[in-house]
Design a protein around this motif. Structure first.
Motif, short mmCIF file in Angstrom:
data_model
loop_
_atom_site.label_atom_id
_atom_site.label_comp_id
_atom_site.label_asym_id
_atom_site.label_seq_id
_atom_site.Cartn_x
_atom_site.Cartn_y
_atom_site.Cartn_z
N MET A 82 -5.79 4.26 7.00
CA MET A 82 -6.80 5.10 6.37
C MET A 82 -7.45 4.40 5.18
SD MET A 82 -4.69 8.67 6.58
CE MET A 82 -5.93 9.70 5.83
N LYS A 83 -6.98 3.20 4.91
CA LYS A 83 -7.48 2.40 3.78
C LYS A 83 -7.30 3.15 2.46
CE LYS A 83 -10.70 -0.30 6.52
NZ LYS A 83 -9.93 -1.50 6.67
N LEU A 84 -6.12 3.74 2.30
CA LEU A 84 -5.78 4.47 1.08
C LEU A 84 -4.51 3.95 0.44
CD1 LEU A 84 -6.49 8.13 2.26
CD2 LEU A 84 -7.88 6.74 0.71
N GLN A 85 -4.17 2.71 0.73
CA GLN A 85 -2.88 2.20 0.32
C GLN A 85 -2.99 0.99 -0.60
OE1 GLN A 85 -0.37 0.44 3.48
NE2 GLN A 85 0.88 2.25 3.10
N ALA A 86 -2.22 1.04 -1.67
CA ALA A 86 -2.11 -0.11 -2.57
C ALA A 86 -1.20 -1.14 -1.92
CB ALA A 86 -1.52 0.34 -3.91
N LYS A 87 -1.18 -2.33 -2.44
CA LYS A 87 -0.36 -3.41 -1.87
C LYS A 87 1.12 -3.08 -1.86
CE LYS A 87 -3.62 -7.03 -2.65
NZ LYS A 87 -3.88 -8.41 -2.74
N GLY A 89 2.38 -0.24 -1.16
CA GLY A 89 2.64 0.82 -0.19
C GLY A 89 2.33 2.21 -0.70
N ALA A 90 2.09 2.32 -1.99
CA ALA A 90 1.80 3.63 -2.58
C ALA A 90 0.35 4.04 -2.30
CB ALA A 90 2.04 3.59 -4.08
N PHE A 91 0.07 5.30 -2.48
CA PHE A 91 -1.28 5.82 -2.38
C PHE A 91 -2.14 5.17 -3.46
CE2 PHE A 91 -4.28 8.95 -4.12
CZ PHE A 91 -5.12 9.09 -3.03
N ASP A 92 -3.36 4.77 -3.11
CA ASP A 92 -4.28 4.15 -4.06
C ASP A 92 -5.40 5.12 -4.38
OD1 ASP A 92 -6.40 2.64 -5.28
OD2 ASP A 92 -5.52 0.81 -4.45
N HIS A 93 -5.34 5.72 -5.56
CA HIS A 93 -6.31 6.74 -5.95
C HIS A 93 -7.73 6.18 -6.08
CE1 HIS A 93 -8.13 10.01 -8.36
NE2 HIS A 93 -7.36 10.74 -7.57
N GLU A 94 -7.87 4.95 -6.51
CA GLU A 94 -9.21 4.35 -6.62
C GLU A 94 -9.88 4.24 -5.26
OE1 GLU A 94 -9.62 0.78 -8.98
OE2 GLU A 94 -8.00 1.45 -10.29
N LEU A 95 -9.13 3.86 -4.25
CA LEU A 95 -9.69 3.79 -2.90
C LEU A 95 -10.09 5.18 -2.41
CD1 LEU A 95 -7.28 1.20 -1.22
CD2 LEU A 95 -9.64 0.83 -1.97
N PHE A 96 -9.29 6.18 -2.75
CA PHE A 96 -9.62 7.55 -2.37
C PHE A 96 -10.92 8.00 -3.04
CE2 PHE A 96 -9.32 12.16 -3.14
CZ PHE A 96 -9.30 12.60 -1.83
N GLU A 97 -11.09 7.66 -4.31
CA GLU A 97 -12.30 8.04 -5.03
C GLU A 97 -13.55 7.53 -4.32
OE1 GLU A 97 -12.90 9.98 -7.79
OE2 GLU A 97 -10.79 10.57 -7.63
N LYS A 98 -13.47 6.33 -3.76
CA LYS A 98 -14.61 5.75 -3.04
C LYS A 98 -14.89 6.50 -1.74
CE LYS A 98 -13.81 1.14 -4.88
NZ LYS A 98 -13.38 -0.23 -4.58
N GLN A 99 -13.87 7.13 -1.18
CA GLN A 99 -14.04 7.82 0.10
C GLN A 99 -14.39 9.30 -0.05
OE1 GLN A 99 -10.92 7.11 2.94
NE2 GLN A 99 -10.60 5.03 2.20
#
Length: 150
Positions: A82-87, A89-99
């Motif tokens: 889903m391209k929502l993952q930090a390196k 393995g945790a959820f990456d909130h910045e990537l979510f903001e872009k989506q």
């Protein structure tokens, strides 16, 4: 055409171009992710169904059996696809903001609220699969009615 090629195509349209998608398109993308990660991790349909029913531990005592990481690694696979993952393995909130702009309106507000409540899910964990699992579990428990992840 295999699922991965279709998924890559959809991901490039949805995530990189930030076009708006409807609920049916999102469900189709989730189904592709589910099928790909199911094959990759060998998770059963029953194990996936249990997550969607709120059963997040592998037995009735509420303690996760560390020897059975299938469900956790399924979550890790899905979060990554889903391209929502930090390196880590945790959820990456910045990537979510872009989506956020592409999330269908019908689920946008409840999803954003749950995600914001679960940004730090898994804090203190170090294994990639554990971190992803903690995020999905938190989102489900925050608002089971609107849970839409694979």
């Amino acid at each position: 055409m295999n699922y991965q090629l279709i998924l890559l195509f959809l991901a490039s349209l949805w995530f990189e171009n930030a076009i708006s998608i409807n609920e049916a398109q999102m469900k189709a993308g989730i189904k592709l992710i589910k099928n790909t990660c199911r094959t990759k991790t060998k998770i059963t349909d029953e194990q996936i169904a249990k997550m969607h029913e709120g059963v997040w531990d592998d037995d009735d005592d509420g303690v996760w059996d560390d020897d059975d990481d299938v469900t956790k690694c399924y979550c890790h696979c899905a979060l990554g696809m889903m391209k929502l993952q930090a390196k880590n393995g945790a959820f990456d909130h910045e990537l979510f903001e872009k989506q956020k702009p592409i999330i269908p309106e019908v689920i946008r507000d409840p999803l954003i609220a749950s995600v914001n409540n679960c940004v730090n899910a898994g804090e203190g964990l170090t294994k990639k699969c554990d971190l992803s699992y903690a995020f999905f579990k938190c989102v489900y428990l925050d608002d089971p009615e609107h849970y839409m992840f694979p």
